[in-house]
Design a protein around this motif. Sequence first.
Motif, PDB file in Angstrom:
ATOM      1  N   UNK A   1     -43.064  19.893  10.259  1.00 22.65           N
ATOM      2  CA  UNK A   1     -42.937  18.729  10.983  1.00 22.65           C
ATOM      3  C   UNK A   1     -42.875  17.399  10.455  1.00 22.65           C
ATOM      4  N   UNK A   2     -41.778  16.557  10.671  1.00 20.95           N
ATOM      5  CA  UNK A   2     -41.932  15.263  10.073  1.00 20.95           C
ATOM      6  C   UNK A   2     -41.828  13.967  10.958  1.00 20.95           C
ATOM      7  N   UNK A   3     -43.013  13.337  10.983  1.00 17.89           N
ATOM      8  CA  UNK A   3     -43.417  12.626  11.990  1.00 17.89           C
ATOM      9  C   UNK A   3     -43.773  11.200  11.756  1.00 17.89           C
ATOM     10  N   UNK A   4     -43.493  10.328  12.569  1.00 15.43           N
ATOM     11  CA  UNK A   4     -44.055   8.913  12.150  1.00 15.43           C
ATOM     12  C   UNK A   4     -45.085   8.463  13.323  1.00 15.43           C
ATOM     13  N   UNK A   5     -46.204   8.103  13.067  1.00 16.41           N
ATOM     14  CA  UNK A   5     -47.199   7.508  14.088  1.00 16.41           C
ATOM     15  C   UNK A   5     -47.024   6.291  14.048  1.00 16.41           C
ATOM     16  N   UNK A   6     -46.759   5.492  15.244  1.00 10.71           N
ATOM     17  CA  UNK A   6     -46.556   4.152  15.251  1.00 10.71           C
ATOM     18  C   UNK A   6     -47.274   3.464  16.314  1.00 10.71           C
ATOM     19  N   UNK A   7     -47.654   2.294  15.926  1.00 13.71           N
ATOM     20  CA  UNK A   7     -48.489   1.334  17.040  1.00 13.71           C
ATOM     21  C   UNK A   7     -49.109   0.396  16.060  1.00 13.71           C
ATOM     22  N   UNK A   8     -49.906  -0.434  16.988  1.00 11.61           N
ATOM     23  CA  UNK A   8     -50.632  -1.550  16.474  1.00 11.61           C
ATOM     24  C   UNK A   8     -51.729  -1.026  15.718  1.00 11.61           C
ATOM     25  N   UNK A   9     -52.503  -2.008  14.878  1.00 11.83           N
ATOM     26  CA  UNK A   9     -53.726  -1.591  14.181  1.00 11.83           C
ATOM     27  C   UNK A   9     -54.614  -1.218  15.344  1.00 11.83           C
ATOM     28  N   UNK A  79     -42.920  21.034   3.613  1.00 15.69           N
ATOM     29  CA  UNK A  79     -43.175  21.717   4.936  1.00 15.69           C
ATOM     30  C   UNK A  79     -43.343  20.581   5.968  1.00 15.69           C
ATOM     31  N   UNK A  80     -43.282  19.301   5.723  1.00 22.99           N
ATOM     32  CA  UNK A  80     -43.125  18.196   6.475  1.00 22.99           C
ATOM     33  C   UNK A  80     -44.015  17.162   5.971  1.00 22.99           C
ATOM     34  N   UNK A  81     -44.228  16.303   6.755  1.00 22.87           N
ATOM     35  CA  UNK A  81     -45.189  14.975   6.440  1.00 22.87           C
ATOM     36  C   UNK A  81     -45.742  14.347   7.730  1.00 22.87           C
ATOM     37  N   UNK A  82     -46.471  13.434   7.763  1.00 23.47           N
ATOM     38  CA  UNK A  82     -46.917  12.845   8.900  1.00 23.47           C
ATOM     39  C   UNK A  82     -47.088  11.038   8.041  1.00 23.47           C
ATOM     40  N   UNK A  83     -46.224  10.326   8.615  1.00 19.43           N
ATOM     41  CA  UNK A  83     -46.516   8.852   8.054  1.00 19.43           C
ATOM     42  C   UNK A  83     -47.280   8.075   9.114  1.00 19.43           C
ATOM     43  N   UNK A  84     -48.041   7.327   8.554  1.00 19.61           N
ATOM     44  CA  UNK A  84     -49.018   6.556   9.131  1.00 19.61           C
ATOM     45  C   UNK A  84     -49.218   4.920   8.543  1.00 19.61           C
ATOM     46  N   UNK A  85     -48.634   3.938   9.292  1.00 16.84           N
ATOM     47  CA  UNK A  85     -48.782   2.574   8.792  1.00 16.84           C
ATOM     48  C   UNK A  85     -47.527   2.244   7.921  1.00 16.84           C
TER      49      UNK A  85
END
Length: 215
Positions: A1-9, A79-85
């Motif tokens: 899974x290659x994912x970006x979690x996006x949104x305000x603080x 295997x993937x990554x999850x980006x946050x911020x």
Amino acid sequence: MRLLLFGAPGVGKGTHGKRLAQERGIPHISTGDILRESIRLATPVGVKAKAYMGTGGLVPDEIVIGIIEERFGKGDVGKGYLLDGFPRTVPQADALHALLARLARPLQAVLLLECPDSAIVERITGRRTCEKCGTPYHVIFQKPRQEGICDLDGVRLVQREDDTEVKVRTRLAKYHTETAAIIPFYEKQGIVRRVDSFRAPDEVYRTIESEVANL
Ligand code: AMP
């Protein structure tokens, strides 16, 4: 899974991101966490970043882009990554796009967590974290058994320096004027999925899980 979690603080990127990355066995890559650790260790990057973070402003692009390039260079994203911020500005989004193309590991989805600003202020100003293990709490929504003390290890809970109301408002303003400008870049790629995060955390997490079930 290659994912970006996006949104305000304060929309829950950190809380949900840590849980999801752990369940999937992939690295949770948060520039905020890396910067706080650099400040704690007083590295050259930490010393430079401290002044910007202390006011709720953004750390310059070249510093955070450097951090991300170094982090992806560790070679554990097979295997993937999850980006946050990250990314938080258009130049950061461009740099990330180029880096991921070079690594042949492009993003599969961007989950955009949405929550009204008024609720975010209440969430962030009540946020507390265990000084030792990092477990998150909230003075109203997720109280520890004993006020100000971590349930897991009995260590003191602390408030992040940039979680005060004035700084939260600065951070929200930065999000709306600079960071949200990235959304069309990902919308053009057809990879944005919107999640209403103005709900109970477990409900939000279930929606996130179903959104990424096929990744
Ligand atoms: P966070 O933990 O993601 O809320 O980040 C905390 C603070 O770290 C932000 O308010 C910024 O000062 C800084 N920061 C984290 N990520 C970035 C980024 N991608 N670009 C610029 N500043 C960042």
